[in-house]
Design an enzyme around this catalytic site. Sequence first.
Site, PDB file in Angstrom:
ATOM      1  N   SER A 124     -37.047  10.909 100.805  1.00 27.80           N
ATOM      2  CA  SER A 124     -37.039  12.045  99.561  1.00 27.80           C
ATOM      3  C   SER A 124     -37.523  11.359  98.013  1.00 27.80           C
ATOM      4  CB  SER A 124     -35.733  12.824  99.512  1.00 27.80           C
ATOM      5  OG  SER A 124     -35.744  13.412  98.141  1.00 27.80           O
ATOM      6  N   TYR A 147     -25.998  12.477  99.208  1.00 25.23           N
ATOM      7  CA  TYR A 147     -27.212  12.642 100.154  1.00 25.23           C
ATOM      8  C   TYR A 147     -28.470  11.766  99.611  1.00 25.23           C
ATOM      9  CZ  TYR A 147     -31.687  14.882 101.074  1.00 25.23           C
ATOM     10  OH  TYR A 147     -32.906  14.824 101.459  1.00 25.23           O
ATOM     11  N   LYS A 151     -30.413   8.816 102.345  1.00 22.10           N
ATOM     12  CA  LYS A 151     -31.753   8.621 102.562  1.00 22.10           C
ATOM     13  C   LYS A 151     -32.167   7.052 102.149  1.00 22.10           C
ATOM     14  CE  LYS A 151     -33.020  12.719 103.842  1.00 22.10           C
ATOM     15  NZ  LYS A 151     -33.458  12.655 105.115  1.00 22.10           N
ATOM     16  N   PHE A 176     -41.627  14.958  97.758  1.00 28.40           N
ATOM     17  CA  PHE A 176     -41.357  15.644  96.258  1.00 28.40           C
ATOM     18  C   PHE A 176     -40.692  16.836  96.540  1.00 28.40           C
ATOM     19  CE2 PHE A 176     -41.886  12.209  93.116  1.00 28.40           C
ATOM     20  CZ  PHE A 176     -42.498  11.312  94.042  1.00 28.40           C
TER      21      PHE A 176
HETATM   22  P1  NAD Z   1     -33.775  21.826 107.248  1.00 28.40           P
HETATM   23  O1  NAD Z   1     -32.133  21.812 107.030  1.00 28.40           O
HETATM   24  O2  NAD Z   1     -34.694  23.023 107.394  1.00 28.40           O
HETATM   25  O3  NAD Z   1     -34.197  21.039 108.762  1.00 28.40           O
HETATM   26  C1  NAD Z   1     -33.451  19.950 109.137  1.00 28.40           C
HETATM   27  C2  NAD Z   1     -33.144  20.351 110.727  1.00 28.40           C
HETATM   28  O4  NAD Z   1     -32.332  19.440 111.164  1.00 28.40           O
HETATM   29  C3  NAD Z   1     -32.418  21.841 110.795  1.00 28.40           C
HETATM   30  O5  NAD Z   1     -33.062  22.386 111.781  1.00 28.40           O
HETATM   31  C4  NAD Z   1     -30.950  21.280 111.384  1.00 28.40           C
HETATM   32  O6  NAD Z   1     -30.520  22.229 112.151  1.00 28.40           O
HETATM   33  C5  NAD Z   1     -31.370  19.959 112.311  1.00 28.40           C
HETATM   34  N1  NAD Z   1     -30.248  19.008 112.191  1.00 28.40           N
HETATM   35  C6  NAD Z   1     -29.393  18.569 111.018  1.00 28.40           C
HETATM   36  N2  NAD Z   1     -28.867  17.494 111.570  1.00 28.40           N
HETATM   37  C7  NAD Z   1     -28.979  17.267 112.772  1.00 28.40           C
HETATM   38  C8  NAD Z   1     -28.519  16.584 113.960  1.00 28.40           C
HETATM   39  N3  NAD Z   1     -27.740  15.461 113.551  1.00 28.40           N
HETATM   40  N4  NAD Z   1     -28.811  16.551 115.059  1.00 28.40           N
HETATM   41  C9  NAD Z   1     -29.866  17.331 115.536  1.00 28.40           C
HETATM   42  N5  NAD Z   1     -30.655  18.319 114.430  1.00 28.40           N
HETATM   43  C10 NAD Z   1     -30.048  18.316 113.261  1.00 28.40           C
HETATM   44  O7  NAD Z   1     -34.498  20.814 106.376  1.00 28.40           O
HETATM   45  P2  NAD Z   1     -36.056  20.482 105.877  1.00 28.40           P
HETATM   46  O8  NAD Z   1     -36.142  21.148 104.359  1.00 28.40           O
HETATM   47  O9  NAD Z   1     -36.878  20.896 106.803  1.00 28.40           O
HETATM   48  O10 NAD Z   1     -35.802  18.974 105.659  1.00 28.40           O
HETATM   49  C11 NAD Z   1     -36.301  18.229 106.910  1.00 28.40           C
HETATM   50  C12 NAD Z   1     -36.065  16.794 106.404  1.00 28.40           C
HETATM   51  O11 NAD Z   1     -36.813  16.402 105.070  1.00 28.40           O
HETATM   52  C13 NAD Z   1     -34.533  16.379 106.091  1.00 28.40           C
HETATM   53  O12 NAD Z   1     -34.428  15.031 106.450  1.00 28.40           O
HETATM   54  C14 NAD Z   1     -34.369  16.328 104.391  1.00 28.40           C
HETATM   55  O13 NAD Z   1     -33.418  15.665 104.065  1.00 28.40           O
HETATM   56  C15 NAD Z   1     -35.900  16.020 104.388  1.00 28.40           C
HETATM   57  N6  NAD Z   1     -36.353  16.253 102.729  1.00 28.40           N
HETATM   58  C16 NAD Z   1     -36.352  17.525 102.484  1.00 28.40           C
HETATM   59  C17 NAD Z   1     -36.785  17.960 101.239  1.00 28.40           C
HETATM   60  C18 NAD Z   1     -36.680  19.698 100.706  1.00 28.40           C
HETATM   61  O14 NAD Z   1     -36.605  19.773  99.687  1.00 28.40           O
HETATM   62  N7  NAD Z   1     -36.601  20.608 101.720  1.00 28.40           N
HETATM   63  C19 NAD Z   1     -36.879  17.113 100.420  1.00 28.40           C
HETATM   64  C20 NAD Z   1     -36.925  15.547 100.655  1.00 28.40           C
HETATM   65  C21 NAD Z   1     -36.710  15.334 102.183  1.00 28.40           C
HETATM   66  C1  WQD Z   2     -35.758  22.389  90.711  1.00 27.09           C
HETATM   67  C2  WQD Z   2     -35.624  22.809  89.117  1.00 27.09           C
HETATM   68  C3  WQD Z   2     -33.520  22.832  88.430  1.00 27.09           C
HETATM   69  C4  WQD Z   2     -32.258  26.460  90.990  1.00 27.09           C
HETATM   70  C5  WQD Z   2     -33.841  18.892  95.277  1.00 27.09           C
HETATM   71  C6  WQD Z   2     -32.923  17.678  95.640  1.00 27.09           C
HETATM   72  C7  WQD Z   2     -33.928  16.719  96.239  1.00 27.09           C
HETATM   73  C8  WQD Z   2     -34.984  17.240  96.986  1.00 27.09           C
HETATM   74  C9  WQD Z   2     -35.609  18.329  96.556  1.00 27.09           C
HETATM   75  C10 WQD Z   2     -34.382  16.991  99.345  1.00 27.09           C
HETATM   76  C11 WQD Z   2     -34.874  21.936  88.316  1.00 27.09           C
HETATM   77  C12 WQD Z   2     -34.224  24.133  88.274  1.00 27.09           C
HETATM   78  C13 WQD Z   2     -33.297  25.176  90.526  1.00 27.09           C
HETATM   79  C14 WQD Z   2     -31.992  27.314  90.136  1.00 27.09           C
HETATM   80  C15 WQD Z   2     -33.278  26.226  88.150  1.00 27.09           C
HETATM   81  N1  WQD Z   2     -34.425  17.652  98.421  1.00 27.09           N
HETATM   82  N2  WQD Z   2     -33.537  25.233  88.817  1.00 27.09           N
HETATM   83  N3  WQD Z   2     -32.446  27.444  88.862  1.00 27.09           N
HETATM   84  O1  WQD Z   2     -33.174  19.344  92.118  1.00 27.09           O
HETATM   85  O2  WQD Z   2     -35.886  18.750  91.974  1.00 27.09           O
HETATM   86  O3  WQD Z   2     -34.735  18.503  94.077  1.00 27.09           O
HETATM   87  O4  WQD Z   2     -34.807  19.338  96.246  1.00 27.09           O
HETATM   88  O5  WQD Z   2     -34.306  15.714  99.325  1.00 27.09           O
HETATM   89  O6  WQD Z   2     -33.165  15.689  96.772  1.00 27.09           O
HETATM   90  O7  WQD Z   2     -32.096  17.259  94.853  1.00 27.09           O
HETATM   91  O8  WQD Z   2     -35.040  20.680  93.386  1.00 27.09           O
HETATM   92  O9  WQD Z   2     -35.579  23.207  93.736  1.00 27.09           O
HETATM   93  O10 WQD Z   2     -33.289  22.384  93.334  1.00 27.09           O
HETATM   94  O11 WQD Z   2     -34.724  22.371  91.312  1.00 27.09           O
HETATM   95  O12 WQD Z   2     -33.607  26.514  87.180  1.00 27.09           O
HETATM   96  O13 WQD Z   2     -31.436  28.404  90.784  1.00 27.09           O
HETATM   97  O14 WQD Z   2     -35.327  24.249  89.215  1.00 27.09           O
HETATM   98  O15 WQD Z   2     -32.688  22.602  87.393  1.00 27.09           O
HETATM   99  O16 WQD Z   2     -35.040  21.776  87.134  1.00 27.09           O
HETATM  100  P1  WQD Z   2     -34.463  19.387  92.717  1.00 27.09           P
HETATM  101  P2  WQD Z   2     -34.566  22.231  92.905  1.00 27.09           P
END
Ligand code: NAD
Ligand code: WQD
Length: 339
Positions: A124, A147, A151, A176
Amino acid sequence: MKLLVTGGAGYIGSHTTLALLRSGHDVVIVDDLSNSSREAVVRVGELAGREPVFIEANIGDAARLASVFAEHRPDAVIHFAGRKAVGESTQLPLLYYRENVAATVTLLETMAEFGCKRIVFSSSATVYGASEPPFTEDSPTGATNPYGRTKHMIEQILSDAAAADDELAVGVLRYFNPIGADASGRIGEDPQGIPNNLVPFIAQVAAGRRPELVVFGNDYDTVDGTGVRDYVHVVDLAAGHLAALEYLSGRPGFHVWNLGTGRGTSVLELVAAYEAASGIAIPYRIAPRRPGDVAVNYADPAKAQRELGWTAVKGIDEMCADTHRWQSANPNGYARSAG
Ligand code: NAD
Ligand code: WQD
């Protein structure tokens, strides 16, 4: 190839599984459904015209995981599984270290035991911590919450594992802000409870599930005072995984790529784009900044373009339109809209 996709029932994992199946790969999903629904996997199977294998298990369960490897012998792993809520991680840090860090160690040990030498990992942009954007893969890293630290730690573990095994190929993808949904509207992001992230919240306001958006701060040094992020379409992200998987063939070692568009969008710009895409007004009010938020965050995606040939092609309007199609067809997510 036969791929083990951990967390494949989740938001990004389901879209990537669909892309893998459509590219002719076979997929075995291991997911404990802690943050997802079996229905997502069923719909991926419908869209692809063939089912992935689904195993409900926690990847931290070494015996279960070993039996999955023994039965399916995956050629490579795409590792999405993990907990991802920043706020929750400050309340339950040990859960995050167990489910993210410890479970990844178990996964790597199992891969080693079965001679599986390729892994793509979901990292991330949060690992850039307090650095200055645009972030390149060489920008300083260091997270600001549990969190993010999971990562960052997993990246270091993967780097050490690759250094110790000259056949292991590791691809770290630093996403992102993933948003959007498959254009069919059949799969999408389905957060449990009150959404933490901006776009799922806006989508639920548009669907009438929540009365208004709360905008966290309008006094940042940005175009309109609200926070700026690099939103990237989940279907583009899925394509990035296929490109990384291919790149790793015959290229052992530790590789890192940003997956973002390189463009920033403010909260209010996103609200306007969502309104235009949906035809629905999004009421909002301004509230104080959210603790821990930065003003601006966006990628330098040049390395992924250069090495993977990957570029995000979908813009904000398409991201909003696709999110809205999913949300309006499934106002309560997977839970009460099955079928
Ligand atoms: P998500 O929660 O929808 O998907 C994660 C999946 O993993 C879920 O289906 C959950 O049930 C499963 N899971 C969690 N822990 C587990 C375990 N120990 N064993 C088996 N299954 C498990 O999340 P997502 O948004 O699809 O994110 C996927 C990956 O990408 C995550 O590692 C997350 O940290 C990373 N990521 C997400 C974002 C975002 O904003 N969505 C941004 C950056 C990184
Ligand atoms: C985006 C913008 C908020 C909610 C997060 C995690 C990051 C990554 C992605 C996993 C910001 C604003 C948000 C709301 C708002 N996940 N906001 N009202 O914070 O960039 O990233 O998700 O790895 O680790 O921190 O994403 O969607 O929460 O926020 O005004 O109800 O929207 O302040 O400017 P963020 P976000």
